[in-house]
Design a protein around this motif. Structure first.
Motif, PDB file in Angstrom:
ATOM      1  N   VAL A 187       2.004  -4.075 -14.239  1.00  0.00           N
ATOM      2  CA  VAL A 187       1.561  -3.207 -13.146  1.00  0.00           C
ATOM      3  C   VAL A 187       0.037  -3.222 -13.073  1.00  0.00           C
ATOM      4  CG1 VAL A 187       1.469  -0.829 -12.294  1.00  0.00           C
ATOM      5  CG2 VAL A 187       3.570  -1.692 -13.331  1.00  0.00           C
ATOM      6  N   LEU A 188      -0.493  -3.308 -11.870  1.00  0.00           N
ATOM      7  CA  LEU A 188      -1.928  -3.136 -11.640  1.00  0.00           C
ATOM      8  C   LEU A 188      -2.103  -2.466 -10.283  1.00  0.00           C
ATOM      9  CD1 LEU A 188      -4.910  -3.479 -12.341  1.00  0.00           C
ATOM     10  CD2 LEU A 188      -4.819  -5.754 -11.300  1.00  0.00           C
ATOM     11  N   ASN A 189      -2.536  -1.209 -10.308  1.00  0.00           N
ATOM     12  CA  ASN A 189      -2.727  -0.439  -9.085  1.00  0.00           C
ATOM     13  C   ASN A 189      -4.160   0.082  -9.019  1.00  0.00           C
ATOM     14  OD1 ASN A 189       0.026  -0.787  -8.716  1.00  0.00           O
ATOM     15  ND2 ASN A 189       0.560   1.260  -9.421  1.00  0.00           N
ATOM     16  N   ILE A 190      -4.767  -0.034  -7.856  1.00  0.00           N
ATOM     17  CA  ILE A 190      -6.100   0.523  -7.624  1.00  0.00           C
ATOM     18  C   ILE A 190      -6.003   1.507  -6.477  1.00  0.00           C
ATOM     19  CG2 ILE A 190      -8.472   0.026  -6.925  1.00  0.00           C
ATOM     20  CD1 ILE A 190      -8.262  -2.648  -8.302  1.00  0.00           C
ATOM     21  N   LEU A 213       0.845  -1.198   0.000  1.00  0.00           N
ATOM     22  CA  LEU A 213       0.000   0.000   0.000  1.00  0.00           C
ATOM     23  C   LEU A 213       0.877   1.244   0.000  1.00  0.00           C
ATOM     24  CD1 LEU A 213      -2.973   1.030   0.196  1.00  0.00           C
ATOM     25  CD2 LEU A 213      -2.571   1.243   2.666  1.00  0.00           C
ATOM     26  N   ASN A 214       0.781   2.030  -1.075  1.00  0.00           N
ATOM     27  CA  ASN A 214       1.523   3.278  -1.200  1.00  0.00           C
ATOM     28  C   ASN A 214       0.581   4.428  -0.833  1.00  0.00           C
ATOM     29  OD1 ASN A 214       2.679   5.718  -2.557  1.00  0.00           O
ATOM     30  ND2 ASN A 214       4.220   4.260  -3.236  1.00  0.00           N
ATOM     31  N   TYR A 215       1.039   5.376   0.005  1.00  0.00           N
ATOM     32  CA  TYR A 215       0.140   6.411   0.516  1.00  0.00           C
ATOM     33  C   TYR A 215       0.827   7.762   0.584  1.00  0.00           C
ATOM     34  CZ  TYR A 215       2.799   5.580   4.788  1.00  0.00           C
ATOM     35  OH  TYR A 215       3.819   5.443   5.698  1.00  0.00           O
ATOM     36  N   LYS A 240       6.014  -3.284  -7.856  1.00  0.00           N
ATOM     37  CA  LYS A 240       5.879  -2.085  -7.040  1.00  0.00           C
ATOM     38  C   LYS A 240       6.615  -0.913  -7.669  1.00  0.00           C
ATOM     39  CE  LYS A 240       6.209  -2.450  -2.579  1.00  0.00           C
ATOM     40  NZ  LYS A 240       6.738  -2.748  -1.230  1.00  0.00           N
ATOM     41  N   GLU A 241       6.082   0.297  -7.437  1.00  0.00           N
ATOM     42  CA  GLU A 241       6.684   1.520  -7.938  1.00  0.00           C
ATOM     43  C   GLU A 241       7.460   2.215  -6.819  1.00  0.00           C
ATOM     44  OE1 GLU A 241       4.102   3.637 -11.064  1.00  0.00           O
ATOM     45  OE2 GLU A 241       2.664   2.843  -9.633  1.00  0.00           O
ATOM     46  N   THR A 242       8.531   2.872  -7.188  1.00  0.00           N
ATOM     47  CA  THR A 242       9.316   3.647  -6.233  1.00  0.00           C
ATOM     48  C   THR A 242       8.891   5.106  -6.314  1.00  0.00           C
ATOM     49  OG1 THR A 242      11.197   2.153  -6.473  1.00  0.00           O
ATOM     50  CG2 THR A 242      11.627   4.308  -5.505  1.00  0.00           C
ATOM     51  N   THR A 243       8.496   5.672  -5.181  1.00  0.00           N
ATOM     52  CA  THR A 243       8.008   7.057  -5.164  1.00  0.00           C
ATOM     53  C   THR A 243       8.967   7.932  -4.376  1.00  0.00           C
ATOM     54  OG1 THR A 243       6.569   6.403  -3.320  1.00  0.00           O
ATOM     55  CG2 THR A 243       5.566   6.517  -5.499  1.00  0.00           C
TER      56      THR A 243
END
Length: 470
Positions: free
Chosen positions: A282-285, A220-222, A264-267
């Protein structure tokens, strides 16, 4: 302009063919590198031998060439004009990142936007001519502290969870992925702009001043922020629609989170790409929000003023799917987002990118609610559904990649009596990855009647965009 696009496409294909058919004769006495000769890597200076203190630079430039069908009743430089050809600087940016210690970093972004022959002017605008000397200003300027770093400072191994805290002028926004969009990795010629709910109203080019946290909790990216919106003080008309007026000075609150099912993506920065040429699965919701109490104001009767909150919600899905055999480098990119905006009764906002037009006072025909030039209904109280799709064609060159794309937006605004659809269709021509991109695009926009608030016409716009990113 159509002829220009055809000539351009033929020229690119010819260049690609000539590059692919060059024979390289290897000398056995010479060392031959397999590395792409145009792969420049990072513009980075290490400040210590370990490499955990550094200074990094980024440069990007987007130049636009356009042919615009103007809205009815448009004057350009004081003269009536139905069609306008122009050139402009859509964006030109300089980024400086600095890792001062393993814990502490600074991020700066400077540049100009939206300069054409008649718009975007600074000190040169006036009797000496419009559009000259566009202002160069800070877009981002913030400091950031690692609370839980991505990699353990002692062992260097990745941490499953991470947390960062920062403050300043920033774009760690809420609402949607596209509200945090990277303007150097877009799928189409540009982002739709309504993805920024306060663009140039209560923010500075989609940035606000405040504090933020961001990080990852497993997959979970937030990101969440508390900000002080830029001041607005428009006065509403009696019985009219809500206008931007936040004189009570309330704070804004925003957040966005997305779950990552596959890669996963690096932010490291706030900017999320809209296009990685489907290099990885990639699949992000995600879902997000923005809220600001007393953001707008109405005047239902003489000298009676009522304040209204701005409440915006977004939910989206982003996917990149490599397709076929790996050596063909084909892939599908998909993005879809739903926005619900509430700015108060009948709030409506118009905008036209690098708009060359002003109202022609002599025009007597049917005028558009949107106004002059290439203005369109941007957003307002109501709902917008936006989707885009792109497909990387099978590899046929070591130099060029081609990616056709299509955008579609359906807008249902409370102030209008008919919902409307907008679309863009075009193709990306990538030279050696995403460092150099040429975009050919056609866009179609609706026009609404001033009285009936229903659709009466549609206008188009051709775009040729040249982009360099270092």
């Amino acid at each position: 302009m159509k002829k220009l696009f055809i000539i351009f496409s033929l020229a690119v294909m010819q260049y690609t063919y000539s590059q692919d058919t060059v024979k390289v004769h290897k000398n056995p006495d010479e060392a031959v590198s397999e590395k792409n000769p145009l792969d420049i890597g990072e513009l980075k200076i290490n400040l210590n031998p370990k490499g955990d203190k550094w200074l990094k630079f980024g440069i990007s430039s987007q130049i636009w060439l356009r042919s615009i069908e103007n809205n009815p009743g448009t004057a350009v430089n004081g003269l009536p004009q139905e069609q306008t050809y122009d050139a402009g600087i859509r964006r030109m940016r300089l980024i400086i990142q600095s890792q001062l210690t393993p814990f502490y970093s600074v991020f700066l972004q400077m540049g100009i936007n939206n300069q054409s022959f008649i718009s975007g002017g600074g000190t040169g605008t006036g009797n000496n001519g419009a559009g000259k000397k566009a202002p160069f200003f800070f877009h981002d300027a913030y400091n950031e502290l690692a609370i839980i770093p991505r990699n353990n400072f002692q062992t260097g191994k990745p941490n499953k969870n991470n947390l960062y805290f920062g403050a300043g002028l920033h774009s760690w926004n809420g609402v949607s992925r596209m509200t945090n969009a990277s303007t150097t990795k877009m799928l189409a010629g540009d982002i739709p702009i309504f993805n920024f709910p306060n663009i140039e109203i209560a923010d500075q080019f989609s940035r606000q001043l405040g504090v933020f946290v961001h990080g990852e909790f497993d997959r979970l990216n937030y990101r969440f922020s508390v900000n002080k919106p830029f001041a607005t003080n428009l006065k509403p008309t009696v019985g009219g629609a809500a206008v931007d007026n936040n004189q009570s000075g309330r704070l804004s609150y925003s957040g966005y989170a997305f779950y990552q099912f596959f890669n996963k993506e690096t932010t490291i920065t706030s900017f999320l790409p809209g296009n990685n040429l489907a290099a990885k699965k990639v699949l992000n919701i995600g879902a997000g929000f923005y809220t600001n109490k007393d953001a707008t104001q109405t005047q239902p009767s003489e000298n009676v003023f009522i304040s209204h909150p701005a409440n915006i919600f977004g939910a989206d899905i982003y996917s990149e799917i490599p397709m076929g055999s790996k050596h063909k480098e084909m892939g599908l990119t998909l993005y879809s987002v739903y926005y619900n905006y509430n700015y108060g009764p009948n709030y409506l906002r118009m905008s036209g990118l690098l708009n060359p037009g002003t109202p022609d006072p002599q025009f007597t025909g049917q005028k558009a609610l949107e106004g002059a030039g290439n203005n369109r209904v941007l957003m307002g109280t109501g709902n917008i559904w936006f989707s885009q799709v792109g497909f990387v064609l099978p590899k046929f060159s070591t130099v060029l990649k081609v990616q056709p794309f299509f955008n579609y937006a359906l807008k249902d605004m409370k102030a209008l009596n008919q919902s409307g659809s907008y679309y863009d269709i075009g193709a990306n021509f990538y030279l050696y990855g995403q460092n150099a991109r040429i975009v050919a695009q056609y866009s179609s926009r609706l026009l609404y009647d001033i009285t009936s608030k229903t659709i009466f016409d549609r206008k188009g716009e051709f775009l040729l965009s040249l982009q360099i990113v270092l």
